[in-house]
Design a protein around this motif. Structure first.
Motif: not given
Ligand SMILES: Cc1ncc(COP(=O)(O)O)c(C=O)c1O
Length: 359
Positions: A330-359
């Motif tokens: 919803d930061f980007y407009g009312k039509a975004g109320e049921a969505h999230i935006r995930i940026a791929v701009t983190a280090s490889d190490e932080r992205i791996s941490a996210a992947v582990r936490r999502l499992q």
């Protein structure tokens, strides 16, 4: 004071604090800020240009304009006289001020995408004009419109506008004398789909009349900290904007002009950076899908636009509990109320941490 909406990111602070409590630290995927090094060739060019006592040109050096035109030709099939290029102190500066610089004002509507980078709306308000978010130009009726923004690949959705769509926007705008400003700051980051510039002959024929393409070095070359962008297009518009920008002191610093010219001439670092983002996206996307998120659009750019069907703030909270911070749709407009935006701009190490936490 000019009335502007609250800066939306402040609303995310409590959830950022929640994510920071994770024992292995926060994985911040909420903003699209580059984290990888500034390319060595660019740093060297900046250092070599650091003895810069005099005022730089608002129009930029010939070398810079030639580099921008060369990049557009080489990478995006756009043929353009370097005279029709104008440097920007980052593209956000133009997004926020273009309606004002064009003399757009009260009683006029600035058209922007339904789901959009918030600064298009801010720019309309700064000019005293009315921001109007719609993806359906045809529904607008016969009213005169001074300016239409398009953004492909999109922030936040990663959607690519097809040639046919862009062609229709150009035809619609030309019929009523509207200017089309095309924010192309993610154009080098096509994945499953390849974006095309508004200035490409397949979109606009052999004339750039009424068209401005807006480009940024922030993402392609990790130069967000340098504030480096440019616009290109309609010769008359570029000259008119140059005159106003000269008066207003909107001058890109000389050393940054030198650094940006080198960045535009060099494709090797941009390919390396693309590969980094591709690798991060390739692990993050399936991890989110396995955790119950559906990814929509996101065929280009730096973001995954996702939903698990619940309210966006609930989704942000669920991920913050895992120490992962994302942006609510919803930061980007009312039509975004049921969505999230995930940026791929983190280090490889932080992205791996996210992947582990999502499992
Ligand atoms: C769609 C869009 N336009 C413009 C910008 C501004 O970029 P910059 O000012 O760094 O060139 C951003 C930044 O994220 C963006 O997402």
């Amino acid at each position: 004071m000019i009335g502007l909406p609250d800066f939306p990111w402040d609303r995310l602070t409590p959830l950022k604090e929640r994510a920071q409590e994770h024992p292995d630290g926060i994985v911040d995927l909420s903003v699209g800020t580059p984290v990888d090094p500034v390319p060595a060739v660019v740093r060297q060019a900046l250092a070599e240009a650091s003895d810069s006592p005099g005022y730089p040109l608002t129009y930029g050096t010939e070398r810079l304009r030639a580099a921008a035109a060369g990049w557009l030709r080489r990478r995006h099939g756009v043929a353009l006289d370097p005279a029709n290029v104008l440097p920007l102190i980052g593209s956000k500066e133009l997004v926020a001020w273009l309606p004002t610089l064009l003399g757009i004002g009260p009683g006029q509507r600035v058209i922007l995408p339904e789901l959009a980078y918030p600064t298009y709306d801010v720019g309309a308000r700064l000019a005293g004009a009315e921001p109007y978010a719609t993806d359906g130009l045809l529904a607008l009726g016969p009213e005169a419109v001074p300016l239409v923004w398009v953004n492909s690949p999109s922030n936040p959705t990663g959607r690519v506008l097809p040639v046919d769509h862009l062609r229709k926007v150009v035809a619609w705008a030309r019929e009523r004398g509207a200017i089309v400003a095309s924010d192309e700051c993610y154009i080098e980051l096509g994945w499953e789909e390849q974006p095309i510039s508004i200035l490409h002959p397949d979109v606009c024929g052999d004339s750039h009349e009424g068209l401005l393409a807006v480009h940024s070095l922030s993402k392609r070359s990790n130069l967000a900290g340098y504030r480096a962008g440019f616009m290109a297009g309609d010769p008359a518009l570029i000259q008119r904007l140059l005159e106003v920008r000269k008066h207003a002191g909107m001058i890109m610093p000389g050393p940054v002009q030198a650094a940006m010219a080198v960045a535009l001439d060099d494709d090797e670092h941009a390919e390396e950076q693309r590969a980094r983002y591709a690798a991060r996206r390739a692990v993050l996307r399936p991890a989110l899908e396995a955790a119950g998120w559906k990814i929509e659009h996101s065929t280009a750019g730096l973001y995954l636009w996702a939903s698990n069907g619940t309210d966006c703030w609930e989704q942000v909270r669920a991920l913050a509990d895992k120490g992962i911070l994302v942006a609510p749709g919803d930061f980007y407009g009312k039509a975004g109320e049921a969505h999230i935006r995930i940026a791929v701009t983190a280090s490889d190490e932080r992205i791996s941490a996210a992947v582990r936490r999502l499992q």
